[in-house]
Design an enzyme around this catalytic site. Structure first.
Site, mmCIF file in Angstrom:
data_model
loop_
_atom_site.group_PDB
_atom_site.id
_atom_site.type_symbol
_atom_site.label_atom_id
_atom_site.label_comp_id
_atom_site.label_asym_id
_atom_site.label_seq_id
_atom_site.Cartn_x
_atom_site.Cartn_y
_atom_site.Cartn_z
ATOM 1 C CB CYS A 125 -0.910 0.011 1.232
ATOM 2 S SG CYS A 125 -1.679 -1.583 1.537
ATOM 3 N NE ARG A 159 6.714 -11.890 14.064
ATOM 4 C CZ ARG A 159 5.846 -11.090 13.504
ATOM 5 N NH1 ARG A 159 4.931 -11.587 12.688
ATOM 6 N NH2 ARG A 159 5.844 -9.796 13.725
ATOM 7 C CG ASP A 163 -5.838 -9.247 -2.208
ATOM 8 O OD1 ASP A 163 -6.477 -8.951 -1.183
ATOM 9 O OD2 ASP A 163 -5.174 -8.416 -2.860
ATOM 10 C CG ASN A 180 -2.808 -7.627 7.656
ATOM 11 O OD1 ASN A 180 -1.788 -8.145 8.102
ATOM 12 N ND2 ASN A 180 -2.785 -6.726 6.705
ATOM 13 C CE1 TYR A 222 -16.841 21.938 18.521
ATOM 14 C CE2 TYR A 222 -17.554 22.086 20.808
ATOM 15 C CZ TYR A 222 -17.183 22.692 19.620
ATOM 16 O OH TYR A 222 -17.163 24.065 19.539
#
Ligand code: FAD
Ligand code: NAD
Length: 446
Positions: free
Chosen positions: A44, A72, A280, A302, A423
């Site tokens: 991206c 990992r 995808d 993800n 706000y």
């Protein structure tokens, strides 16, 4: 005895799945096959990497192969192309692309995360050296290198979707003269008409020439020949959509679903037990319509990967459905949407009402305030919010997520119109633009 997991594809969905499996079952053997040389990069960010003269592709890599292996404990094998899957033998066949050797490996559970590929329209010249698609990190590196070395002055972008529009800005930053050709009558047809007008105005203000209802006939060395004329092009970008990489699954006898993507249930399990698909290459459940849909977005990939990994490792998880929340930057504008467009809502059998308003990004009296256009769609029958789209200079990209949350939770327009949103003058008027839109829509739904 620990289990053996094989994951095919090492980007968003594949690495999410592999990481989850290792979290649940630290002793498991997890092997990731990735045909490319990189894993886990942020595709991206490529438009911004390309336009940044100091941009380094390494900054796009979220997890290196070494860290995946050493930190990992995931057995990542890059430059490994999976050639086939035998569900009966529980075996994956692959080719080591560097040595050229073909081998196979058995698995207990398999996750397919093969992603999508750019659509290459069958036009003469699409294989020319100055014609690019933008999908992989190597595509991004190649485009950047071409621009740095060949110094193109004129670019033709084919397709006015997400990549076409993001890359128009990227090329403009680099000083290129840009022409976009699009086969449809307008860009981003799922947006409200007034928002599309602002998209077109923004392109025009930034000197981007656009041609709609235009078919490309052929690409010549430095020219794109179309039904709207011939355009000089030192570089051509094909940004004509993506198709799921589902051939491996199909050949293995796994059912395909919407748009040729791999059919999955809410556990991301395919039609063959013990084989999961994510990202995808796989379909999603639409949370509003409850029907299958195709959402090729990183956000979804993800989550798919996480759910697929957890279920593969026998920890129950369900994908709760997508509402297609998405956003992009177009020069000085933020553009965002979530839920159904008016057209989609009609097609899905709702009785939709759409309103559009323009409100301010900040309170009266605050110096830096800009208009935000909001279109909101509600269902007459249930009163629920079905969709929302926005454009503005500031305060759009995150604001869409308020509406996305309400849609995700199935709130009615009336409930949403009284949401207790924060706000302060620099950030919004006392009635936030999305609440103003909901109040107007609520009146029309009565
Ligand atoms: P992929 O990223 O396609 O990865 C699949 C991997 O599988 C690939 O690396 C491929 O080499 C590998 N593979 C395929 N077949 C085999 C095989 N047979 N053997 C071995 N390996 C194989 N999404 C957003 O939500 N927001 C954004 O702002 C956004 N911007 C984007 C900008 C660009 C320029 C692009 C191109 C995409 C953008 N996306 C965005 C979409 C997002 O990048 C994708 O949805 C996401 O990358 C999908 O991840 P994935 O893991 O499913 O698939
Ligand atoms: P896209 O589907 O967004 O747009 C493709 C465009 O090309 C459409 O407008 C289509 O009508 C047009 N087109 C197709 N064939 C054509 C032809 N032969 N001639 C002229 N026009 C043609 O696809 P994309 O821009 O390639 O992006 C791929 C996917 O990547 C997107 O669907 C999106 O899911 C994802 N993406 C998301 C973001 C984001 O969320 N910010 C950014 C980039 C990419």
């Amino acid at each position: 005895m620990s289990n053996k997991y094989v994951v095919i594809g090492g980007i968003a969905a594949g690495m999410s799945a592999a990481s989850r499996i290792k979290k649940v079952e630290p002793g498991a053997e997890v092997i990731v096959f990735e045909k490319g040389e990189f894993i886990s990069y942020g595709a991206c960010s490529m438009p911004y990497y390309i336009s940044n003269p100091e941009g380094d592709y390494k900054d796009l890599i979220v997890l290196t192969v070494d860290d995946a292996r050493n930190k990992r404990g995931i057995d990542v094998r890059t430059n490994h192309l999976v050639l086939g899957i035998s569900p009966n033998e529980k075996r994956v066949f692959y080719k080591e692309l560097i040595s050229g050797k073909e081998k196979s490996i058995d698995y207990d559970r398999l996750v397919i995360a093969t992603g999508a590929s750019p659509v290459k329209p069958p036009i003469a010249g699409v294989e020319n050296d100055n014609v690019f698609s933008l999908r992989t990190l190597n595509d991004g590196i190649a485009i950047k290198k071409f621009i740095e070395e060949k110094k193109p002055e004129k670019a033709v972008i084919i397709g006015a979707g997400y990549i076409g529009l993001e890359m128009a800005e990227s090329f403009k930053v680099l000083g290129l003269d840009i022409t976009i050709v699009e086969m449809l009558e307008k860009p981003m047809p799922n947006y409200n008409e007034k928002i599309i007008d602002t998209i077109l105005k923004t392109l025009e203000e930034n000197g981007v020439k656009t041609y709609f209802n235009t078919t490309v006939e052929r690409i010549e060395e430095n020219k794109v020949i179309t039904t709207s004329g011939e355009f000089e092009a030192d570089i051509v970008l094909l940004a004509t959509g993506v198709k799921p990489n589902s051939r491996l699954a199909k050949d293995a006898g796994i059912e395909l679903g919407v748009n040729g993507a791999i059919a999955v249930d809410s556990k991301m399990e395919t039609s063959i037990s013990g084989i999961y698909a994510a990202g995808d290459c796989a379909e999603s459940i639409h949370r509003i319509t409850n029907r299958k849909t195709y959402v090729p977005l990183g956000t979804i990939a993800n989550k798919h990967g996480r759910v697929a990994g957890l279920n593969a490792a026998r920890e129950l998880a369900r994908f709760p459905g997508a509402i297609k929340s998405a956003e992009f930057k177009l020069f000085d504008k933020e553009v965002a949407s979530c839920g159904l467009s008016l057209k989609e809502a009609v097609q899905e059998g709702f009785d939709p009402v759409e309103i559009s308003i323009t409100a301010s990004s900040a309170a009266h009296g605050y110096k830096y305030r800009y208009p935000i256009q909001v279109a909101m769609i509600g269902d007459k029958k249930t009163g629920k919010i079905l969709g929302c789209q926005m454009i503005g200079k500031t305060g759009v990209a995150h604001r869409i997520n308020i509406v996305a949350t309400a849609i995700f939770n199935g709130n009615t327009v009336k409930e949403f119109s009284m949401f207790d949103l924060a706000y302060a003058p620099p950030f919004s008027p006392v009635w936030d633009p999305v609440l103003i839109a909901a109040n107007v829509l609520s009146g029309k739904l009565k």
